[in-house]
Each structure stands twice: as C-alpha cells, then as structure tokens.
Design a protein around this motif. Structure first.
Motif, PDB file in Angstrom:
ATOM      1  N   GLY A   7       0.845  -1.187   0.000  1.00 11.32           N
ATOM      2  CA  GLY A   7       0.000   0.000   0.000  1.00 11.32           C
ATOM      3  C   GLY A   7       0.876   1.232   0.000  1.00 11.32           C
ATOM      4  O   GLY A   7       1.965   1.242  -0.568  1.00 11.32           O
ATOM      5  N   SER A   8       0.413   2.262   0.665  1.00 17.87           N
ATOM      6  CA  SER A   8       1.205   3.491   0.735  1.00 17.87           C
ATOM      7  C   SER A   8       0.990   4.188   2.070  1.00 17.87           C
ATOM      8  O   SER A   8      -0.070   4.068   2.683  1.00 17.87           O
ATOM      9  CB  SER A   8       0.836   4.438  -0.412  1.00 17.87           C
ATOM     10  N   ILE A   9       2.035   4.861   2.513  1.00 20.65           N
ATOM     11  CA  ILE A   9       2.013   5.662   3.729  1.00 20.65           C
ATOM     12  C   ILE A   9       2.160   7.123   3.314  1.00 20.65           C
ATOM     13  O   ILE A   9       2.993   7.453   2.466  1.00 20.65           O
ATOM     14  CB  ILE A   9       3.170   5.282   4.671  1.00 20.65           C
ATOM     15  N   SER A  10       1.359   7.996   3.915  1.00 15.45           N
ATOM     16  CA  SER A  10       1.478   9.410   3.562  1.00 15.45           C
ATOM     17  C   SER A  10       1.553  10.269   4.810  1.00 15.45           C
ATOM     18  O   SER A  10       0.977   9.927   5.847  1.00 15.45           O
ATOM     19  CB  SER A  10       0.284   9.849   2.703  1.00 15.45           C
ATOM     20  N   PHE A  11       2.313  11.376   4.693  1.00 19.39           N
ATOM     21  CA  PHE A  11       2.286  12.403   5.734  1.00 19.39           C
ATOM     22  C   PHE A  11       2.311  13.745   5.011  1.00 19.39           C
ATOM     23  O   PHE A  11       3.171  14.018   4.182  1.00 19.39           O
ATOM     24  CB  PHE A  11       3.446  12.241   6.723  1.00 19.39           C
ATOM     25  N   GLY A  12       1.285  14.539   5.287  1.00 19.04           N
ATOM     26  CA  GLY A  12       1.107  15.772   4.525  1.00 19.04           C
ATOM     27  C   GLY A  12       0.815  15.428   3.073  1.00 19.04           C
ATOM     28  O   GLY A  12      -0.057  14.603   2.777  1.00 19.04           O
ATOM     29  N   LEU A  13       1.548  16.015   2.146  1.00 21.32           N
ATOM     30  CA  LEU A  13       1.371  15.747   0.717  1.00 21.32           C
ATOM     31  C   LEU A  13       2.355  14.706   0.200  1.00 21.32           C
ATOM     32  O   LEU A  13       2.369  14.401  -0.989  1.00 21.32           O
ATOM     33  CB  LEU A  13       1.526  17.049  -0.081  1.00 21.32           C
ATOM     34  N   VAL A  14       3.179  14.151   1.080  1.00 20.42           N
ATOM     35  CA  VAL A  14       4.165  13.146   0.683  1.00 20.42           C
ATOM     36  C   VAL A  14       3.533  11.761   0.741  1.00 20.42           C
ATOM     37  O   VAL A  14       2.991  11.366   1.777  1.00 20.42           O
ATOM     38  CB  VAL A  14       5.413  13.203   1.588  1.00 20.42           C
ATOM     39  N   VAL A  91      -2.501   4.776   3.882  1.00 22.43           N
ATOM     40  CA  VAL A  91      -2.376   4.904   5.329  1.00 22.43           C
ATOM     41  C   VAL A  91      -1.743   6.260   5.636  1.00 22.43           C
ATOM     42  O   VAL A  91      -0.632   6.546   5.193  1.00 22.43           O
ATOM     43  CB  VAL A  91      -1.510   3.766   5.898  1.00 22.43           C
ATOM     44  N   GLU A  92      -2.451   7.078   6.388  1.00 19.77           N
ATOM     45  CA  GLU A  92      -1.966   8.417   6.680  1.00 19.77           C
ATOM     46  C   GLU A  92      -1.413   8.497   8.094  1.00 19.77           C
ATOM     47  O   GLU A  92      -2.030   8.010   9.049  1.00 19.77           O
ATOM     48  CB  GLU A  92      -3.090   9.444   6.526  1.00 19.77           C
ATOM     49  N   ILE A  93      -0.233   9.075   8.218  1.00 26.55           N
ATOM     50  CA  ILE A  93       0.337   9.322   9.546  1.00 26.55           C
ATOM     51  C   ILE A  93      -0.452  10.474  10.164  1.00 26.55           C
ATOM     52  O   ILE A  93      -0.490  11.576   9.617  1.00 26.55           O
ATOM     53  CB  ILE A  93       1.838   9.665   9.456  1.00 26.55           C
ATOM     54  N   ILE A  94      -1.100  10.203  11.280  1.00 25.87           N
ATOM     55  CA  ILE A  94      -2.005  11.196  11.853  1.00 25.87           C
ATOM     56  C   ILE A  94      -1.345  12.060  12.921  1.00 25.87           C
ATOM     57  O   ILE A  94      -1.782  13.176  13.179  1.00 25.87           O
ATOM     58  CB  ILE A  94      -3.264  10.509  12.435  1.00 25.87           C
ATOM     59  N   ASP A  95      -0.283  11.535  13.549  1.00 22.93           N
ATOM     60  CA  ASP A  95       0.410  12.297  14.595  1.00 22.93           C
ATOM     61  C   ASP A  95       1.879  11.900  14.628  1.00 22.93           C
ATOM     62  O   ASP A  95       2.255  10.798  14.186  1.00 22.93           O
ATOM     63  CB  ASP A  95      -0.199  12.024  15.979  1.00 22.93           C
ATOM     64  N   PHE A  96       2.692  12.789  15.209  1.00 25.17           N
ATOM     65  CA  PHE A  96       4.089  12.487  15.504  1.00 25.17           C
ATOM     66  C   PHE A  96       4.293  12.689  16.999  1.00 25.17           C
ATOM     67  O   PHE A  96       3.857  13.692  17.560  1.00 25.17           O
ATOM     68  CB  PHE A  96       5.037  13.400  14.711  1.00 25.17           C
ATOM     69  N   LYS A 140      -2.908   4.514  11.168  1.00 27.45           N
ATOM     70  CA  LYS A 140      -3.847   3.397  11.210  1.00 27.45           C
ATOM     71  C   LYS A 140      -3.692   2.579   9.945  1.00 27.45           C
ATOM     72  O   LYS A 140      -3.510   3.123   8.859  1.00 27.45           O
ATOM     73  CB  LYS A 140      -5.294   3.887  11.336  1.00 27.45           C
ATOM     74  N   ILE A 141      -3.779   1.250  10.091  1.00 29.70           N
ATOM     75  CA  ILE A 141      -3.594   0.365   8.945  1.00 29.70           C
ATOM     76  C   ILE A 141      -4.443  -0.894   9.149  1.00 29.70           C
ATOM     77  O   ILE A 141      -4.639  -1.344  10.285  1.00 29.70           O
ATOM     78  CB  ILE A 141      -2.098   0.003   8.777  1.00 29.70           C
ATOM     79  N   ILE A 142      -4.963  -1.454   8.050  1.00 29.26           N
ATOM     80  CA  ILE A 142      -5.720  -2.714   8.102  1.00 29.26           C
ATOM     81  C   ILE A 142      -4.774  -3.851   7.741  1.00 29.26           C
ATOM     82  O   ILE A 142      -4.225  -3.897   6.639  1.00 29.26           O
ATOM     83  CB  ILE A 142      -6.907  -2.710   7.122  1.00 29.26           C
ATOM     84  N   ILE A 143      -4.554  -4.776   8.677  1.00 26.55           N
ATOM     85  CA  ILE A 143      -3.735  -5.959   8.438  1.00 26.55           C
ATOM     86  C   ILE A 143      -4.526  -7.185   8.863  1.00 26.55           C
ATOM     87  O   ILE A 143      -4.992  -7.260   9.996  1.00 26.55           O
ATOM     88  CB  ILE A 143      -2.401  -5.909   9.209  1.00 26.55           C
ATOM     89  N   ARG A 144      -4.658  -8.138   7.930  1.00 26.51           N
ATOM     90  CA  ARG A 144      -5.390  -9.381   8.208  1.00 26.51           C
ATOM     91  C   ARG A 144      -6.770  -9.099   8.807  1.00 26.51           C
ATOM     92  O   ARG A 144      -7.147  -9.610   9.853  1.00 26.51           O
ATOM     93  CB  ARG A 144      -4.582 -10.283   9.128  1.00 26.51           C
ATOM     94  N   SER A 145      -7.523  -8.252   8.115  1.00 28.78           N
ATOM     95  CA  SER A 145      -8.917  -7.944   8.459  1.00 28.78           C
ATOM     96  C   SER A 145      -9.078  -7.268   9.814  1.00 28.78           C
ATOM     97  O   SER A 145     -10.153  -7.299  10.405  1.00 28.78           O
ATOM     98  CB  SER A 145      -9.776  -9.228   8.416  1.00 28.78           C
ATOM     99  N   LYS A 146      -8.017  -6.659  10.318  1.00 31.39           N
ATOM    100  CA  LYS A 146      -8.121  -5.958  11.596  1.00 31.39           C
ATOM    101  C   LYS A 146      -7.448  -4.602  11.477  1.00 31.39           C
ATOM    102  O   LYS A 146      -6.330  -4.499  10.968  1.00 31.39           O
ATOM    103  CB  LYS A 146      -7.455  -6.770  12.716  1.00 31.39           C
TER     104      LYS A 146
END
Length: 277
Positions: A7-14, A91-96, A140-146
């Motif tokens: 999939g992909s991970i994003s933070f801001g526009l990256v 998947v978006e990074i919501i906090d640091f 947050k990410i969905i792995i194995r239906s969770k």
C-alpha cells in the motif's frame, strides 16, 4: 523476504508506496501429539454437536455472538468487500510523538517497511526526518482484516512499523490481584537493592542472550534421534478386496462366539492280560 501487505504511507502531501515484511519469527519447537498406543498423530475434527457430523470447510460460516447463544451471521462476501475498501486506502500518519511517551505494554508486532517502485526518495525523506527529530509517526492500517494502530520509526537505517494495542485492549492495573498499595521497605533495604542494580547494570547486547530451554530441548531430541529412540505410527490395515472383507467378518464372528467348554475326555483304561503258564 515475504510481503504481507502492499500500500502506501502518507504524511502531509508526501506519499510513499511501501511493502510490509514480518520482522520477527517464532522459533518455538513445535511438538506433535501422538496416540500413546500406536504413535499415530492425533486428528482434530470440526464436529457439529447438534447434527453429530463432521463439518466441511465450505459448510462453515462466521458469526458474531451478540448474546449467549444468539448470533449474527456475516457473509464472506461482505467481509471481503469491507476488507478491500479499507486496505485500498492510503495509510496516513495522523500524529508524531516522542517514542518514550509510549509504554512498551502497548507494542504488539514489528514489521519491516521497504519502498515499492517509485518510493525510494520519499522513503529516504521520512527516514531522515524521523531520525533528525527523534520522533515516531502514528498511523492506522488494516492488516489481516483488523484495523491496527501503528508506530512508524527508524531501526538500523530501515523504517519499521510497530503495531500497538488500542487503550481499551490494555487491561487495567487495578484488576491485578494482591498488589501492595504502600511500601514498607527500609532505607537500608532500598540502598542495598539500588547497589545491586548498579553492579548488574550494563549495555544491552541482545546477541548474548540465548534461549537455553530451546537449546536443551533440541539437544534432547537429537540425542534420542541418534540413539535410535524413535517411533513411527502403526500401519493401518486396509481392506483391498472381497476376500479380505469376508475374512475380517468371519474373524469378527469367531471372536464374538460364546466360549464353550470342551467335554472332558474319558480316561483310557488299560487291562493287563495275564500270560498263561
């Protein structure tokens, strides 16, 4: 290394296209359970207690027990659709946050992250930014239906994701029995304990710690194997034709016949014949 998620991970526009790989492996020695009588592996069957029959995989459905003995059946198609809709999202990074703010009790599993095609530069950017700020990303990410809450951090020049428990999944310490509320240790006892801790304090070197039990168990298994202390399951006789079947039926009949007592044999009497003079 096997990929378990793409999939992909994003933070801001990256946006960073990535793959997840399991970072740890279970090295527990798996022991099988055998029938003591014939050393055959035990089979575990799925049985319906009402129908009293073995249930095939295609006859099994998933359900949620909302009350004792009451269920809501969930169709496989609905679960797959729900899973697909969530897995397809970036998947978006919501906090640091600072790593030390997260207690280790929250950590679950660790995954290595590698960049997918076209994601090398963005991967390097996030890695360097996390290292420079000494912070970790929460996503947050969905792995194995969770749905999992994940911590993204740097480990030996590689981005890793630690899945962590949600707060309601961590039990309350108030529920732990027999925990003393007040300390009644003396100053001398405390000073001695601190001195002992100081003496045993060292740098963490993970390679010096070994699983002694696993090593001893493997040595025991190997010694029994080389000493020919091995067993094999008994071979099960199979009925190959009608003659064998008839023989088995006849043997069963003979085995169940009532035992009869044989009549006592008469003793033979020997009459001596006198010789004539």
């Amino acid at each position: 290394m096997h990929t378990i998620w793409k999939g992909s991970i994003s933070f801001g526009l990256v946006n960073i296209p990535i793959k997840l790989h399991t970072a740890t492996e279970d090295k527990d020695i798996k022991l099988r359970t055998l029938h003591k009588e014939c050393h055959s592996p035990i089979k575990y069957e799925k049985l319906c207690p009402v129908c009293e029959v073995e249930v095939k995989p295609e006859e099994i459905v998933k359900a949620y027990e909302y009350s004792k003995g009451k269920f809501v059946v969930l169709e496989e198609e609905d679960l797959e659709k729900l899973k697909k809709e969530n897995e397809d999202r970036a998947v978006e990074i919501i906090d640091f946050v600072k790593m030390e703010q997260i207690d280790p009790i929250y950590f679950d599993r660790t995954y290595f992250m590698s960049p997918s095609e076209g994601g090398v530069k963005a991967y390097s950017l996030l890695r360097k930014a996390l290292a420079e700020t000494a912070k970790v990303g929460l996503a947050k990410i969905i792995i194995r239906s969770k749905e999992q809450l994940g911590v993204i951090r740097v480990y030996e020049n590689t981005l890793v994701m630690e899945t962590i428990h949600y707060p309601d999944e961590v039990r309350k310490t108030d529920d732990v029995p027999n925990v003393p509320q007040e300390s009644n240790v003396t100053e001398k006892e405390l000073d001695t304990a601190i001195m002992l801790i100081d003496q045993l304090t060292t740098e963490f070197q993970p390679e010096k710690y070994k699983d002694d039990y696993r090593t001893a168990l493997m040595e025991l298994i190997e010694s029994k194997r080389t000493g020919q202390e091995t067993v094999a399951p008994a071979t099960k006789e199979t009925v190959s034709n009608v003659t064998d079947l008839m023989a088995a039926l006849q043997a069963s009949i003979d085995r169940t016949k009532p035992q009869t007592t044989a009549p006592a044999r008469k003793k033979r009497t020997i009459t001596k014949v006198k010789k004539e003079a």
